[in-house]
Design a protein around this motif. Structure first.
Motif, PDB file in Angstrom:
ATOM      1  N   GLU A  70       0.832  -1.204   0.000  1.00 19.20           N
ATOM      2  CA  GLU A  70       0.000   0.000   0.000  1.00 19.20           C
ATOM      3  C   GLU A  70       0.865   1.251   0.000  1.00 19.20           C
ATOM      4  N   VAL A  71       1.983   1.202   0.706  1.00 15.90           N
ATOM      5  CA  VAL A  71       2.919   2.334   0.678  1.00 15.90           C
ATOM      6  C   VAL A  71       3.488   2.496  -0.729  1.00 15.90           C
ATOM      7  N   MET A  72       3.799   1.382  -1.374  1.00  9.70           N
ATOM      8  CA  MET A  72       4.277   1.435  -2.758  1.00  9.70           C
ATOM      9  C   MET A  72       3.257   2.120  -3.656  1.00  9.70           C
ATOM     10  N   ASN A  73       1.992   1.770  -3.485  1.00 12.27           N
ATOM     11  CA  ASN A  73       0.945   2.361  -4.319  1.00 12.27           C
ATOM     12  C   ASN A  73       0.726   3.834  -4.007  1.00 12.27           C
ATOM     13  N   ASP A  74       0.878   4.222  -2.743  1.00 10.80           N
ATOM     14  CA  ASP A  74       0.809   5.649  -2.398  1.00 10.80           C
ATOM     15  C   ASP A  74       1.923   6.415  -3.116  1.00 10.80           C
ATOM     16  N   ASN A  75       3.115   5.854  -3.111  1.00 10.06           N
ATOM     17  CA  ASN A  75       4.227   6.495  -3.806  1.00 10.06           C
ATOM     18  C   ASN A  75       3.967   6.579  -5.300  1.00 10.06           C
ATOM     19  N   ALA A  76       3.406   5.531  -5.867  1.00 10.90           N
ATOM     20  CA  ALA A  76       3.103   5.525  -7.300  1.00 10.90           C
ATOM     21  C   ALA A  76       2.128   6.641  -7.648  1.00 10.90           C
ATOM     22  N   ARG A  77       1.122   6.831  -6.805  1.00 12.58           N
ATOM     23  CA  ARG A  77       0.149   7.902  -7.062  1.00 12.58           C
ATOM     24  C   ARG A  77       0.814   9.264  -6.976  1.00 12.58           C
ATOM     25  N   ARG A  78       1.662   9.477  -5.979  1.00 13.19           N
ATOM     26  CA  ARG A  78       2.324  10.779  -5.830  1.00 13.19           C
ATOM     27  C   ARG A  78       3.294  11.057  -6.971  1.00 13.19           C
ATOM     28  N   LEU A  79       3.865  10.006  -7.546  1.00 16.26           N
ATOM     29  CA  LEU A  79       4.774  10.175  -8.680  1.00 16.26           C
ATOM     30  C   LEU A  79       4.036  10.268 -10.009  1.00 16.26           C
ATOM     31  N   GLY A  80       2.717  10.118  -9.989  1.00 16.80           N
ATOM     32  CA  GLY A  80       1.932  10.215 -11.217  1.00 16.80           C
ATOM     33  C   GLY A  80       2.031   9.002 -12.111  1.00 16.80           C
ATOM     34  N   LEU A  81       2.269   7.832 -11.525  1.00 14.21           N
ATOM     35  CA  LEU A  81       2.361   6.599 -12.317  1.00 14.21           C
ATOM     36  C   LEU A  81       0.947   6.064 -12.530  1.00 14.21           C
ATOM     37  N   THR A  82       0.351   6.436 -13.638  1.00 10.09           N
ATOM     38  CA  THR A  82      -1.061   6.167 -13.861  1.00 10.09           C
ATOM     39  C   THR A  82      -1.352   4.757 -14.365  1.00 10.09           C
ATOM     40  N   ASN A  83      -0.328   4.042 -14.799  1.00 10.03           N
ATOM     41  CA  ASN A  83      -0.529   2.688 -15.305  1.00 10.03           C
ATOM     42  C   ASN A  83       0.247   1.665 -14.484  1.00 10.03           C
ATOM     43  N   SER A  84       0.332   1.897 -13.188  1.00  3.73           N
ATOM     44  CA  SER A  84       1.084   1.002 -12.321  1.00  3.73           C
ATOM     45  C   SER A  84       0.310   0.700 -11.050  1.00  3.73           C
TER      46      SER A  84
END
Length: 392
Positions: free
Chosen positions: A143-157
């Motif tokens: 879940e922390v990984m996914n929070d980071n992905a959202r903050r980095l704008g990784l829309t397909n990850s």
């Protein structure tokens, strides 16, 4: 409101040719391929770059990104000791566990050594031990990984685990997102990136019987083959095929590449080296603005000044085909504005967007030349009155 200002100079016009140059061709058997020049923002190659795919061990880049962020903030120490739970060891040892660091049950391992085991050895066991050490459980860490992905704008990850192990499609990425993640690691944590990613080998664990130290080589196909190569991460599963996200820097140009869906270990080496060499040899940098050059201005809202100069935070170049003149179709300053005060000197507040005839938009940062404080009470009142009366 997105504001754009045209700002062309003699330096940029000198790059224009009578006839547009064509981008040099590159063909690859990789099902997915992406190459970007960070120095200019130019995308040099894009093949299925937004297609979702299983990342295999390239997912570990997000595991290290989470750790790097916590280390930078002071919330995680490199010398913190993490315990290898027997249950974790049981699941992630032996041939069925893929790449491992050869950890032992109950072993105490520092965060620093776990990071080396993840980055250099691609240890699936090391990834899970670090995830549990940071977040308690791998599920919580995901879940922390996914929070980071959202903050980095990784829309397909999306990440379902810490090591990229096949999980029935819950974990997926795109090549463009992997390149953005690589960029974040390189730019946000330069010291940690340099410390960990270019290690050529790492020794951990002992063989059964003789107790000989186990030394494993970094699988990065660029290290030792392409000058300036210093990262990042390979990946392989039967589901994903052979993939790699890599980076190298030569003469001030840093490229990030992603290939995926290759058929073999050797093909991954060949295509990775070939693509990176093509990026450096078939393309060249042409200067636009020297560092600290005033490129334009941006409007400021409720500030002590109504506008702020925008300067180049570094030497800005565009990327064009080698040996050819390239036509600059347009150059503009883009920002979300007016920019609300206060503004710090050196703050990234706008982008220079250059469109060329052969590589599309190239986006480079512009920063505030000076600090702009908030306007005082009476100044804000006067600005408000002018807006009310339609004078502003």
């Amino acid at each position: 409101m997105i504001r754009a200002a045209l700002f062309l100079t003699a330096a940029s016009l000198a790059l224009a040719s009578a006839a547009p140059a064509k981008a040099p061709p590159f063909d690859t058997p990789a099902k997915i391929a992406y190459l970007v020049d960070l120095s200019s923002g130019a995308v040099l190659l894009s093949k299925n770059a937004d297609q979702r795919m299983p990342p295999a061990s390239m997912a570990k880049m997000m595991t290290t990104n989470v750790a790097f962020e916590l280390i930078k903030k002071g919330d995680l120490k490199l010398d913190k000791m993490c315990t290898v739970r027997p249950e974790t060891w049981q699941k992630w040892h032996g041939p069925q566990a893929g790449s491992t660091m050869f950890l032992s049950p109950g072993e105490q391992v520092s965060v620093e050594n776990l990071l080396k085991g993840i980055i250099t050895l691609s240890g699936n066991d090391a990834s899970v031990v670090l995830a549990e050490c940071i977040a308690g459980t791998e599920e919580a860490f995901a879940e922390v990984m996914n929070d980071n992905a959202r903050r980095l704008g990784l829309t397909n990850s999306r990440f379902g685990n810490s090591n990229g192990w096949p999980d029935e499609g819950r974990t997926y990425v795109s090549a463009r997102d992997l390149a953005a993640l690589a960029r974040a690691e390189i730019e946000n944590y330069p010291d940690l990136y340099k410390k960990f990613y270019s290690l050529t080998q790492f020794t951990w664990g002992k063989t059964l019987g003789s107790g000989t130290d186990i030394t494993q080589a970094n699988r990065n196909p660029l290290l030792g083959r392409v000058p300036g190569a210093d990262g990042l991460k390979t990946g392989h599963t039967d589901e994903a095929g052979y993939g790699f996200t890599g980076s190298a820097e030569q003469n001030g140009r840093r490229l990030i590449m992603v290939v995926a869906g290759l058929d073999s270990f050797n093909q991954r080496i060949e295509e990775s080296v070939r693509l990176m060499q093509w990026g450096f040899n078939a393309w060249q940098a042409k200067p636009l603005f020297k560092k600290d050059t005033v490129v334009g201005t941006a409007n400021v809202q409720l500030g002590g000044s109504s506008e702020v100069n925008l300067v180049a935070p570094r030497d800005l170049n565009i990327t064009i085909p080698a040996g050819l003149l390239s036509k600059v179709s347009s150059m503009k300053i883009r920002y979300q504005g007016p920019i609300k005060a206060p503004i710090a000197k050196g703050q990234h507040v706008a982008d220079l967007v250059v469109t060329t005839s052969d590589s599309g938009e190239q986006v480079m940062p512009l920063v505030a030349a000076d600090e702009v404080g908030e306007a005082g009470f009476f100044a804000r009142a006067w600005i408000g009155l002018k807006q009310l009366l339609g004078m502003a």
